[in-house]
Design a protein around this motif. Structure first.
Motif, PDB file in Angstrom:
ATOM      1  N   VAL A  73       0.824  -1.206   0.000  1.00 19.58           N
ATOM      2  CA  VAL A  73       0.000   0.000   0.000  1.00 19.58           C
ATOM      3  C   VAL A  73       0.861   1.260   0.000  1.00 19.58           C
ATOM      4  N   ARG A  74       0.317   2.318  -0.626  1.00 15.84           N
ATOM      5  CA  ARG A  74       0.998   3.615  -0.645  1.00 15.84           C
ATOM      6  C   ARG A  74       0.000   4.721  -0.912  1.00 15.84           C
ATOM      7  N   VAL A  75       0.417   5.939  -0.649  1.00 13.44           N
ATOM      8  CA  VAL A  75      -0.415   7.119  -0.863  1.00 13.44           C
ATOM      9  C   VAL A  75       0.264   8.006  -1.895  1.00 13.44           C
ATOM     10  N   VAL A  76      -0.489   8.447  -2.909  1.00 11.22           N
ATOM     11  CA  VAL A  76       0.074   9.331  -3.928  1.00 11.22           C
ATOM     12  C   VAL A  76      -0.447  10.763  -3.807  1.00 11.22           C
ATOM     13  N   ARG A  77      -1.468  10.960  -2.999  1.00 11.51           N
ATOM     14  CA  ARG A  77      -1.993  12.307  -2.742  1.00 11.51           C
ATOM     15  C   ARG A  77      -2.503  12.329  -1.314  1.00 11.51           C
ATOM     16  N   GLY A  78      -2.023  13.288  -0.520  1.00 12.26           N
ATOM     17  CA  GLY A  78      -2.489  13.423   0.847  1.00 12.26           C
ATOM     18  C   GLY A  78      -1.724  12.545   1.817  1.00 12.26           C
ATOM     19  N   ALA A  79      -2.409  12.195   2.924  1.00 12.70           N
ATOM     20  CA  ALA A  79      -1.768  11.401   3.980  1.00 12.70           C
ATOM     21  C   ALA A  79      -2.806  10.544   4.692  1.00 12.70           C
ATOM     22  N   VAL A  80      -2.372   9.363   5.124  1.00  3.25           N
ATOM     23  CA  VAL A  80      -3.227   8.465   5.901  1.00  3.25           C
ATOM     24  C   VAL A  80      -2.418   7.884   7.061  1.00  3.25           C
ATOM     25  N   PHE A  81      -3.134   7.424   8.078  1.00  4.46           N
ATOM     26  CA  PHE A  81      -2.551   6.587   9.118  1.00  4.46           C
ATOM     27  C   PHE A  81      -2.990   5.180   8.770  1.00  4.46           C
TER      28      PHE A  81
END
Length: 181
Positions: A73-81
């Protein structure tokens, strides 16, 4: 890429080498050979998924009791926990969890192998979340553990008032959830 071990040995944080200058950046987001070396086995991904969510949306804790999915998993826009919970009864880390912030700035990825429940909450105004899976989505085998189960004691970000789907709001308690042997 840099591989960072976590308190649960099978869950890994992957940091790609990012090459940037005034024009922007480049990084290799996935390399099968390097990834297999990092996890110590051959992993074949069969599906790529992309979700977009707004601040406070919490998705999870999801898993498939049959056709279990490993997820990168990864994030390309913004941020998550992002959270992975070990639900393998025979594991010494059964019932333990790992949480890590994934963002477009840090480029971190999390390897969540088969046998784990997975979820995330959006920390930014919006987030685009990408993940590769090792098996296909099988709705008949999908399960959900309640995100705020007291036994798990996941330390979600302070002040969280999550936005949940109906399915996630009705998740099972950990003690009653179907788990892996």
């Amino acid at each position: 890429m840099k591989v960072i071990p976590t308190a649960i040995p099978d869950v890994l944080i992957i940091e790609p080498k990012v090459f940037g200058d005034a024009r922007g950046f480049f990084y290799e987001s996935f390399n099968g050979k390097a990834f297999d070396e990092a996890v110590g086995r051959h992993v074949e991904f069969v599906q790529d998924n992309h979700s977009r969510s707004t601040r406070g949306v919490l998705r999870g804790l999801h898993y498939q009791i049959q056709q279990p999915q490993g997820k990168l998993v990864r994030v390309v826009r913004g941020a998550v926990f992002d959270v992975a919970v070990d639900i393998r009864r025979s594991s010494p880390t059964f019932g333990k969890w790992i949480g890590v912030e994934l963002s477009e700035e840090n480029h971190k990825q999390l390897w969540v192998p088969e046998g784990f429940a997975h979820g995330f909450v959006v920390l930014s105004d919006t987030a685009e979340f990408l993940y590769k899976t090792t098996d296909f989505y099988a709705p008949a085998h999908e399960r959900c553990i309640l995100w705020n189960d007291a036994e798990l004691s996941i330390e979600w970000p302070v002040g969280l008032e999550p936005l949940l789907s109906e399915k996630d709001a009705k998740g099972s308690l950990f003690a009653q959830a179907e788990v892996f042997d």
